[in-house]
Design a protein around this motif. Structure first.
Motif, PDB file in Angstrom:
ATOM      1  N   UNK A   1       0.840  -1.206   0.000  1.00  0.00           N
ATOM      2  CA  UNK A   1       0.000   0.000   0.000  1.00  0.00           C
ATOM      3  C   UNK A   1       0.870   1.250   0.000  1.00  0.00           C
ATOM      4  N   UNK A   2       0.655   2.105  -0.996  1.00  0.00           N
ATOM      5  CA  UNK A   2       1.340   3.388  -1.091  1.00  0.00           C
ATOM      6  C   UNK A   2       0.275   4.471  -1.110  1.00  0.00           C
ATOM      7  N   UNK A   3       0.133   5.161   0.003  1.00  0.00           N
ATOM      8  CA  UNK A   3      -0.945   6.133   0.186  1.00  0.00           C
ATOM      9  C   UNK A   3      -0.417   7.546  -0.045  1.00  0.00           C
ATOM     10  N   UNK A   4      -1.171   8.335  -0.776  1.00  0.00           N
ATOM     11  CA  UNK A   4      -0.751   9.695  -1.098  1.00  0.00           C
ATOM     12  C   UNK A   4      -1.788  10.685  -0.595  1.00  0.00           C
ATOM     13  N   UNK A   5      -1.333  11.694   0.137  1.00  0.00           N
ATOM     14  CA  UNK A   5      -2.225  12.768   0.558  1.00  0.00           C
ATOM     15  C   UNK A   5      -1.499  14.105   0.416  1.00  0.00           C
ATOM     16  N   UNK A   6      -2.232  15.173   0.599  1.00  0.00           N
ATOM     17  CA  UNK A   6      -1.700  16.518   0.420  1.00  0.00           C
ATOM     18  C   UNK A   6      -2.821  17.420  -0.064  1.00  0.00           C
ATOM     19  N   UNK A   7      -2.644  18.705   0.069  1.00  0.00           N
ATOM     20  CA  UNK A   7      -3.704  19.625  -0.355  1.00  0.00           C
ATOM     21  C   UNK A   7      -3.769  19.733  -1.865  1.00  0.00           C
ATOM     22  N   UNK A   8      -2.633  19.766  -2.518  1.00  0.00           N
ATOM     23  CA  UNK A   8      -2.605  19.981  -3.956  1.00  0.00           C
ATOM     24  C   UNK A   8      -1.719  18.944  -4.633  1.00  0.00           C
ATOM     25  N   UNK A   9      -2.211  18.386  -5.745  1.00  0.00           N
ATOM     26  CA  UNK A   9      -1.408  17.501  -6.576  1.00  0.00           C
ATOM     27  C   UNK A   9      -1.501  16.029  -6.247  1.00  0.00           C
ATOM     28  N   UNK A  10      -2.346  15.651  -5.265  1.00  0.00           N
ATOM     29  CA  UNK A  10      -2.339  14.254  -4.829  1.00  0.00           C
ATOM     30  C   UNK A  10      -2.915  13.304  -5.874  1.00  0.00           C
ATOM     31  N   UNK A  11      -3.909  13.729  -6.652  1.00  0.00           N
ATOM     32  CA  UNK A  11      -4.480  12.843  -7.669  1.00  0.00           C
ATOM     33  C   UNK A  11      -3.464  12.543  -8.758  1.00  0.00           C
ATOM     34  N   UNK A  12      -2.828  13.591  -9.290  1.00  0.00           N
ATOM     35  CA  UNK A  12      -1.823  13.394 -10.326  1.00  0.00           C
ATOM     36  C   UNK A  12      -0.667  12.561  -9.797  1.00  0.00           C
ATOM     37  N   UNK A  13      -0.253  12.821  -8.568  1.00  0.00           N
ATOM     38  CA  UNK A  13       0.860  12.072  -7.975  1.00  0.00           C
ATOM     39  C   UNK A  13       0.514  10.592  -7.846  1.00  0.00           C
ATOM     40  N   UNK A  14      -0.696  10.292  -7.382  1.00  0.00           N
ATOM     41  CA  UNK A  14      -1.112   8.899  -7.210  1.00  0.00           C
ATOM     42  C   UNK A  14      -1.195   8.195  -8.560  1.00  0.00           C
TER      43      UNK A  14
END
Length: 467
Positions: free
Chosen positions: A117-130
């Motif tokens: 599992x590699x979980x990505x969060x953040x206010x901006x850019x998380x969808x593109x990063x994931x």
């Protein structure tokens, strides 16, 4: 809490969006005889009734008394646990969980870690990063899932066969607490940045930050990948996690558009299909995460050139009559709008700004307009008048055009008149779509239609699911 632990309990579902429907299907797959109550709108009740589930009771009044009648309420992410009725029911003993929590509990190993599992969060850019994370994993021959807040609820991938090696999971601030409360631990948690966001759901910026950080501070990932340039993340102490940094000169970082691993030059990122410098910087986060799980990140970095950008995120729709139309409908903060503007420096831009008012401060944005203003700013939406009033004295001083529009169609028409036969019409509203539209996708689709493009052709998210 695993789904099997719901058996014999008084259980309700709260919300009937895609997450709610996914929770219903997952529970029914494991517990076909469990009575359930669904709290949803009258319109959603019609859809739920069409399922023909004799053990599903549908109600519309999710007040404190009714919620307190249940031991467990599986709620959709958009419903805040800080709502008064939820708080009152919780005080009476009702436990609120999300579909994300159920999924993590189902997939935890003996050590509590959800393998791969590699979980990505953040206010901006998380969808593109994931999505980029999943793209590079697949380019390296790894079977990977892309799911979560990006558009595919995790419970829709409860038991895929064959199972993926890796899970690229986007988590919003609505879902990070679910992971923390699941009892499971991510293998890797990536945190990109923190700006004021979703204050209506969380109640305050301080609570938003605390909730966002629960993925790190309470879920205790085995590996934490953090942005060294973010002051909040840089100050974190995570004794239970191994920390890897990106954006630092001893790791993956950018020097201008040049991607480096330490002192070694890897590639130029200027031509990559990653909208905005922040997303090129987030490539560093992806490569750091890949390296953390033992993948040859440097070998996979060039495959970023074949990444397909996501819809509604600085998405260039095309040109009509000399004007280029860019759809950044997912922009819901002033910081996001500023980042979008930075992508078009040196070009004539008409910025469409405003939407649902969550009380976020626009003072920093207004100050930036003194030196970074576009050709024109067109305000609209519920907070349009507030933004317009704040920008009026700045516009008079800085000399940019400022207009107020009645709606999106009016805003597009005003942008066309402001730019004439050349320039960029940029929808980057810096605010949610609630009220005028169902979600940012509907807003972006309407913008595409107004600009003369097929809304169907611009809306699909590539790579969702397992591949």
């Amino acid at each position: 809490m695993r789904i099997s632990q719901l058996d014999g309990r008084r259980v309700a579902l709260w919300g009937w969006g895609r997450e709610g429907r996914a929770a219903h299907r997952a529970i029914r797959a494991r517990l076909p005889a469990l009575p359930l109550t669904l709290f949803c709108s009258a319109e959603e009740a019609v859809d739920a009734a069409a399922l023909g589930d004799a053990l599903l009771r549908v109600e519309s009044a999710a007040d404190a008394e009714r919620l307190a009648a249940f031991e467990i309420v599986v709620k959709s992410p958009g419903i805040s646990p800080y709502k008064p009725e939820a708080q009152a029911a919780a005080a009476c003993g009702t436990r609120f969980v999300g579909g994300t929590a159920l999924w993590f509990a189902e997939h935890a190993g003996r050590d509590g870690i959800v393998a791969g599992s590699l979980c990505v969060t953040g206010t901006k850019g998380k969808s593109t990063t994931t999505a980029l994370l999943a793209h590079l994993l697949r380019a390296g021959g790894h079977r990977a899932a892309l799911a979560g807040n990006i558009g595919l609820p995790l419970l829709e991938l409860l038991d895929p066969q064959p199972a993926p090696e890796c899970w690229a999971i986007e988590l919003s601030s609505y879902q990070t607490g679910d992971v923390a409360g699941s009892g499971a631990r991510p293998q890797v948690a990536v945190a990109l940045n923190l700006f004021p966001e979703h204050l209506d759901w969380h109640g305050s910026h301080e609570r938003y930050v605390a909730d966002k950080l629960r993925l790190l501070t309470e879920a205790r990932p085995r590996l934490a990948v953090l942005n060294a340039a973010d002051p909040v993340l840089a100050a974190l102490a995570l004794p239970d996690s191994e920390v890897r940094w990106f954006g630092r000169e001893d790791g993956w970082h950018l020097r201008g558009d040049a991607l480096h691993r330490g002192d070694a030059f890897v590639m130029d990122t200027g031509a990559l299909p990653l909208p905005g410098r922040h997303n090129r910087g987030n490539l560093c986060a992806v490569l750091t995460a890949l390296e953390a799980i033992g993948v040859d990140a440097a070998a996979l970095a060039p495959h970023a050139a074949s990444f397909r950008p996501l819809p509604h995120r600085l998405q260039t729709l095309g040109a009509r009559a000399g004007l280029v139309y860019v759809n950044d409908s997912i922009s819901t903060t002033p910081h996001a709008s500023l980042a979008a503007l930075d992508c078009f420096r040196g070009r004539r831009v008409a910025l469409l700004l405003g939407g649902h008012d969550r009380g976020l401060p626009w003072d920093e944005f207004a100050a930036a307009m003194r030196t970074r203003a576009p050709e024109a700013v067109i305000t609209l939406g519920q907070n349009g008048p507030r933004i317009h009033a704040l920008l009026a004295p700045v516009a008079a001083q800085a000399g940019f055009r400022l207009e107020a529009a009645a709606d999106l169609a009016d805003a597009v028409a005003r942008a066309r008149r402001a730019l004439g036969d050349h320039g960029v019409v940029l929808l980057s509203p810096g605010a949610p779509s609630f009220g005028a539209y169902r979600d940012y996708v509907a807003r972006g689709r309407h913008f595409a239609e107004l600009a003369g493009f097929d809304p169907e052709a611009i809306s699909s998210i590539p790579g969702l699911g397992v591949a």
